[in-house]
Design a protein around this motif. Structure first.
Motif, mmCIF file in Angstrom:
data_model
loop_
_atom_site.group_PDB
_atom_site.id
_atom_site.type_symbol
_atom_site.label_atom_id
_atom_site.label_comp_id
_atom_site.label_asym_id
_atom_site.label_seq_id
_atom_site.Cartn_x
_atom_site.Cartn_y
_atom_site.Cartn_z
ATOM 1 N N ALA A 134 0.826 -1.209 0.000
ATOM 2 C CA ALA A 134 0.000 0.000 0.000
ATOM 3 C C ALA A 134 0.860 1.258 0.000
ATOM 4 O O ALA A 134 0.554 2.240 -0.693
ATOM 5 C CB ALA A 134 -0.935 -0.002 1.213
ATOM 6 N N GLN A 135 1.942 1.230 0.759
ATOM 7 C CA GLN A 135 2.869 2.369 0.770
ATOM 8 C C GLN A 135 3.408 2.638 -0.635
ATOM 9 O O GLN A 135 3.409 3.772 -1.095
ATOM 10 C CB GLN A 135 4.074 2.076 1.669
ATOM 11 C CG GLN A 135 3.934 2.404 3.093
ATOM 12 C CD GLN A 135 5.268 2.184 3.780
ATOM 13 O OE1 GLN A 135 5.741 1.057 3.868
ATOM 14 N NE2 GLN A 135 5.863 3.243 4.268
ATOM 15 N N PHE A 136 3.892 1.598 -1.281
ATOM 16 C CA PHE A 136 4.490 1.766 -2.603
ATOM 17 C C PHE A 136 3.442 2.149 -3.642
ATOM 18 O O PHE A 136 3.729 2.927 -4.551
ATOM 19 C CB PHE A 136 5.280 0.512 -3.003
ATOM 20 C CG PHE A 136 6.670 0.502 -2.425
ATOM 21 C CD1 PHE A 136 7.756 0.942 -3.173
ATOM 22 C CD2 PHE A 136 6.909 0.066 -1.125
ATOM 23 C CE1 PHE A 136 9.041 0.956 -2.644
ATOM 24 C CE2 PHE A 136 8.184 0.070 -0.590
ATOM 25 C CZ PHE A 136 9.251 0.517 -1.343
ATOM 26 N N PHE A 137 2.209 1.637 -3.519
ATOM 27 C CA PHE A 137 1.128 2.089 -4.403
ATOM 28 C C PHE A 137 0.871 3.577 -4.194
ATOM 29 O O PHE A 137 0.710 4.338 -5.145
ATOM 30 C CB PHE A 137 -0.170 1.309 -4.143
ATOM 31 C CG PHE A 137 -0.318 0.053 -4.944
ATOM 32 C CD1 PHE A 137 -0.322 0.071 -6.343
ATOM 33 C CD2 PHE A 137 -0.468 -1.166 -4.308
ATOM 34 C CE1 PHE A 137 -0.456 -1.088 -7.075
ATOM 35 C CE2 PHE A 137 -0.606 -2.343 -5.038
ATOM 36 C CZ PHE A 137 -0.600 -2.306 -6.423
ATOM 37 N N ALA A 138 0.845 4.002 -2.937
ATOM 38 C CA ALA A 138 0.601 5.414 -2.629
ATOM 39 C C ALA A 138 1.726 6.293 -3.175
ATOM 40 O O ALA A 138 1.458 7.350 -3.772
ATOM 41 C CB ALA A 138 0.457 5.611 -1.122
#
Length: 124
Positions: A81-85
């Protein structure tokens, strides 16, 4: 061993090295030598190092999770989720800028998005 997480962690680690070497030279040094007021300049400098720490820790966690007998799905999903964000922020900023070839002006999303996708696949 989870190959998806290993690959995600490897790309994340490579991204960290690129961030430190290329970004330090092309972003941090010019920023520190600029006429920007001291407080915002130092704040951006701190943020730069916070991102470095986050990339390093997240990549290290993915690499460790790749070899774990039972990797924490919640942790892998959080990192994904961090990397998607991060990728989304780069894409939004890039696509809303008035640049001729926007997707190549800030190409960081091209390294961040694969980490997110591979981690997501590896979480299953």
């Amino acid at each position: 061993m989870n190959g998806w997480l290993l690959t995600a962690g490897g790309i994340g680690a490579a991204t960290t090295v690129i961030h430190i070497l290329a970004g330090g030279r092309s972003i941090v040094r010019p920023l520190l030598g600029s006429e920007v007021a001291v407080e915002p300049k130092r704040t951006l400098h701190v943020v730069w190092h916070m991102v470095t720490a986050d990339l390093l820790l997240s990549s290290g966690a993915l690499l460790a999770l790749a070899f774990a007998a039972a990797p924490s799905t919640a942790l892998v999903l959080f990192i994904a989720a961090q990397f998607f964000a991060y990728a989304a922020v780069f894409l939004i900023v890039t696509l809303t800028a008035d640049w001729r070839r926007p997707l190549l002006q800030l190409p960081q999303w091209m390294l961040l998005l694969p980490v997110a996708i591979l981690a997501l696949i590896g979480s299953r």
